[in-house]
Structures are given as structure tokens and as C-alpha cells.
Design a protein around this motif. Sequence first.
Motif: not given
Length: 327
Positions: A129-135
Motif C-alpha cells: 500500500g502507501e508504505l511501499t507504494g505497491g507496484p
Amino acid sequence: MKLKNHRGLIFLMLLLLIPLIIDSNYLYSTLVIIGLYAIIVQGLGILMGYAGQVSFGHAAFFGLGGYSAAILTTQFNWPSLLALLASVILPGMIALLIGRQTLKLRELYLALATLSFGILVHIFFNEGGELTGGPSGISGIPDLSIGGFSFDNDLKFYILVWILVLLLLIGIYNLVHSRTGRALCSIRESEYAAENAGIDCARLKLQAFIFSALLAGLAGGLYAFFVTFISPSPFSFHTSVQFVLMAVIGGLGTFWGPVIGAAVVVAINELLREIVPILIPGAGGEYQIIIYGIILVGLMIFQPKGLSSITQYFRLPLRKELKTGVK
């Protein structure tokens, strides 16, 4: 290290000065990637070549280091140097937690356990999600800055990375030739015999695993600051396999193996990316993978001990001359 053992390092240092004459950002960036991979493979060389353990999860540690640096600098405004330190510590702590359990396994089961860990971490990067920015990943990562000096171009980063590679080569050389290094070698030869000799195999294997994770995290943090953008794709299972191939192709348990293996694999990838579309117009990535696989299999068949073993062909005639006195 003794003075006579510095000759190879001096040669490498002189070799690394050659690109400084050539003003090419593409060359600098390629050498930076080779250097970062060499850092990771040095850790794998200790784990696989001396402790005798196989890991297919080091792309996860590489990614944890990169994402740690990216998240701490972009979302929490940490100084880049402090974030780089965290990118080293976090993978080491996770390696400590999972290593206590996974290193009780042996051979194929250990490889499967590290493979599962790598896949889980890669899923987390994609679904974070917002933590890693997803793909889509995380962009806007600032340049690495140490004491007010910013590594804001490829040349500066190239010098930094290869200084670290040289320092690690010296440090690992001294480690391997220490009492701890000899104990690790005994574990590789026969864990049962090492245990009967009074060596704490579990502790040494765990330390080797943590050390390799620390180096992977360091490379990941540097990678994030170098590209200033990070996404899950560089940290997949395919990357873990490449790291293992680099270690094997270069030569497990050898001094130059990590550098040679990283350079050869990266060079093959870059050459195929340029040559295959010319030789086979309209060819897709599947042709590159096939040719890449054939080359790697050929290398492993004809040089099973790694490319660093080629030096024995140059040393043998010299040794004969010294023994017989005949040129």
C-alpha cells in the motif's frame, strides 16, 4: 594482508581508474551496478563458499535495504546517512530472527525456506500500500549525503561503491584467513566432523547468514540512493537466482569470485540486450533468456570451479619454471 597479497588489489585499483578517463555515464552506472552486486555476492560467498549454506532469498534482503532507505528518507525525512545505516541493520535483524529457525534445516530444505522468505517479502513490496507504494514503488529518494558532500552523479557514486568493494575484499580476506574462517571451512567440508572437533556450527552459520544479509542490505540502501526510485521488480526470485549464479560462476570460496561473477553476469545481460535485437529482428525477451541460459550452463560445464580458477592455467607454467629452473 601481507604486501605480496596486495598486488591483485593494486591491479584492480588501477583498472578501476581507467573509466575515469572515459566520460560515459552509461559506463559509470553499469560499473556501479556491478559493484553493488559484488558486495552482495561477497556475503553469499561467505555463506555458500565457506559456511556451506545455500540461500535463494538474498534479493529480499537487498530489497529490504532499499525500501528501508527509501521509506525513511521520503516518508519520515531521515538524513540519508542515517537511513543507509538503518538499511544495513534491518536486514541483519530479520536475518537473526529467521536464521535461528531456517539454519536448522539442511540442503534442499534450507534452500526452499529461504526461497519462501524471498517470495513473501516480494509480495509485501507489491501489496504494501502507501508504505511501499505497491507496484508503482517509491520515487523522489534524495541523493546520499555524507558530511555535507552529496553523491549526486554517477562518477561520485562509482568511486564510493568501488572503495567499499575494495575495503570489503580486504576485510573478507582477513576473515577467511582467521580462526573463524578456518572454522567456517571445516563446516563446509563436514559439519559433523566440525561439531565433533568442538566448533559451534549453529552459531557460525547464523553469523555467516547475518553477515551476508548485512551486506545485501548495504547494497540495497546504496541502490535506492543511486537510482532515486525503487519498485518491487528488481527484488524478485529471479534476482536471487542471479546472485547465486554470480557466486557459483565467479567461484565459491575464492577471493576474486564475487567480483568476477558479478561482472560476467551483468556484462552478459547488457550485451544480450543490445545484440539479440540486432541478430534476431523483432525478437522478444524470451530469446535473451534462452541465450543467457545457454551461456551460463556452458560456463558452469567448462569451468565448474568458477571463472576465478582460470588463473591456475597461468600459474602452473610459472611454478614449473621455478621448480626446474627451465624457461
